[in-house]
Write a protein that holds these residues in place. Structure first.
Motif, PDB file in Angstrom:
ATOM      1  N   ALA A  42      90.977 -87.490  27.492  1.00 20.34           N
ATOM      2  CA  ALA A  42      91.779 -86.315  27.147  1.00 20.34           C
ATOM      3  C   ALA A  42      92.958 -86.708  26.264  1.00 20.34           C
ATOM      4  O   ALA A  42      93.271 -86.019  25.280  1.00 20.34           O
ATOM      5  N   ILE A  43      93.598 -87.831  26.591  1.00 24.68           N
ATOM      6  CA  ILE A  43      94.722 -88.315  25.778  1.00 24.68           C
ATOM      7  C   ILE A  43      94.242 -88.658  24.369  1.00 24.68           C
ATOM      8  O   ILE A  43      94.889 -88.305  23.372  1.00 24.68           O
ATOM      9  N   ARG A  44      93.105 -89.325  24.280  1.00 24.73           N
ATOM     10  CA  ARG A  44      92.565 -89.687  22.970  1.00 24.73           C
ATOM     11  C   ARG A  44      92.228 -88.446  22.150  1.00 24.73           C
ATOM     12  O   ARG A  44      92.532 -88.368  20.950  1.00 24.73           O
ATOM     13  N   ASP A  45      91.618 -87.439  22.805  1.00 22.96           N
ATOM     14  CA  ASP A  45      91.287 -86.198  22.096  1.00 22.96           C
ATOM     15  C   ASP A  45      92.545 -85.503  21.590  1.00 22.96           C
ATOM     16  O   ASP A  45      92.586 -85.012  20.460  1.00 22.96           O
ATOM     17  N   ARG A  46      93.587 -85.467  22.430  1.00 24.25           N
ATOM     18  CA  ARG A  46      94.849 -84.851  22.012  1.00 24.25           C
ATOM     19  C   ARG A  46      95.476 -85.647  20.865  1.00 24.25           C
ATOM     20  O   ARG A  46      96.058 -85.058  19.951  1.00 24.25           O
ATOM     21  N   GLN A  47      95.352 -86.968  20.924  1.00 28.75           N
ATOM     22  CA  GLN A  47      95.906 -87.795  19.851  1.00 28.75           C
ATOM     23  C   GLN A  47      95.188 -87.518  18.531  1.00 28.75           C
ATOM     24  O   GLN A  47      95.814 -87.421  17.487  1.00 28.75           O
ATOM     25  N   GLU A  48      93.873 -87.371  18.594  1.00 30.83           N
ATOM     26  CA  GLU A  48      93.117 -87.052  17.387  1.00 30.83           C
ATOM     27  C   GLU A  48      93.530 -85.681  16.845  1.00 30.83           C
ATOM     28  O   GLU A  48      93.668 -85.493  15.634  1.00 30.83           O
ATOM     29  N   GLU A  49      93.739 -84.733  17.739  1.00 29.17           N
ATOM     30  CA  GLU A  49      94.188 -83.400  17.333  1.00 29.17           C
ATOM     31  C   GLU A  49      95.580 -83.470  16.701  1.00 29.17           C
ATOM     32  O   GLU A  49      95.838 -82.866  15.656  1.00 29.17           O
ATOM     33  N   THR A  50      96.459 -84.259  17.318  1.00 33.63           N
ATOM     34  CA  THR A  50      97.811 -84.427  16.783  1.00 33.63           C
ATOM     35  C   THR A  50      97.768 -85.114  15.420  1.00 33.63           C
ATOM     36  O   THR A  50      98.507 -84.737  14.503  1.00 33.63           O
ATOM     37  N   LYS A  53      96.781 -82.572  12.850  1.00 34.58           N
ATOM     38  CA  LYS A  53      97.905 -81.683  12.532  1.00 34.58           C
ATOM     39  C   LYS A  53      98.925 -82.399  11.660  1.00 34.58           C
ATOM     40  O   LYS A  53      99.473 -81.808  10.722  1.00 34.58           O
TER      41      LYS A  53
END
Length: 104
Positions: A42-50, A53
């Motif tokens: 989940a952290i990795r997915d959020r990092q990719e999303e960030t 952006k």
């Protein structure tokens, strides 16, 4: 001999119960590891999303920078045009004043 067999059976039972306890602990650890894996994912997915952006914002900033540079150039050209027109007006006023002086 029966006594030795009883001791061996007791030890085997003890080993078996220890094995069962270890298996339970292993299951708990595996469950915790699965949970940690999900959190990390989940952290990795959020990092990719960030990151995506941030890349979009970076592109927007570069685009805005280009537009600002274009506006600066346009303002410079307008300023030069205004200076030219001011000089023409000043020259015309000078010539009008000369003509007025000659007429008098």
């Amino acid at each position: 001999m029966d006594q030795r067999l009883d001791i061996i059976l007791d030890k085997l039972n003890s080993l078996e119960s220890g094995q069962i306890e270890l298996n339970k602990k292993l299951e708990v650890m595996k469950s915790g590891q699965d949970e940690l894996y999900q959190i990390v994912r989940a952290i990795r997915d959020r990092q990719e999303e960030t990151d995506a952006k941030l890349d979009a914002l970076s592109m927007d900033v570069h685009h805005a920078h280009g537009e600002i540079a274009g506006v600066k150039d346009a303002v410079k050209e307008l300023r030069e045009g205004v200076i030219f027109v001011n000089r023409k007006v000043a020259d015309t006023e000078y010539e009008v004043n000369l003509l007025k002086q000659r007429k008098q």
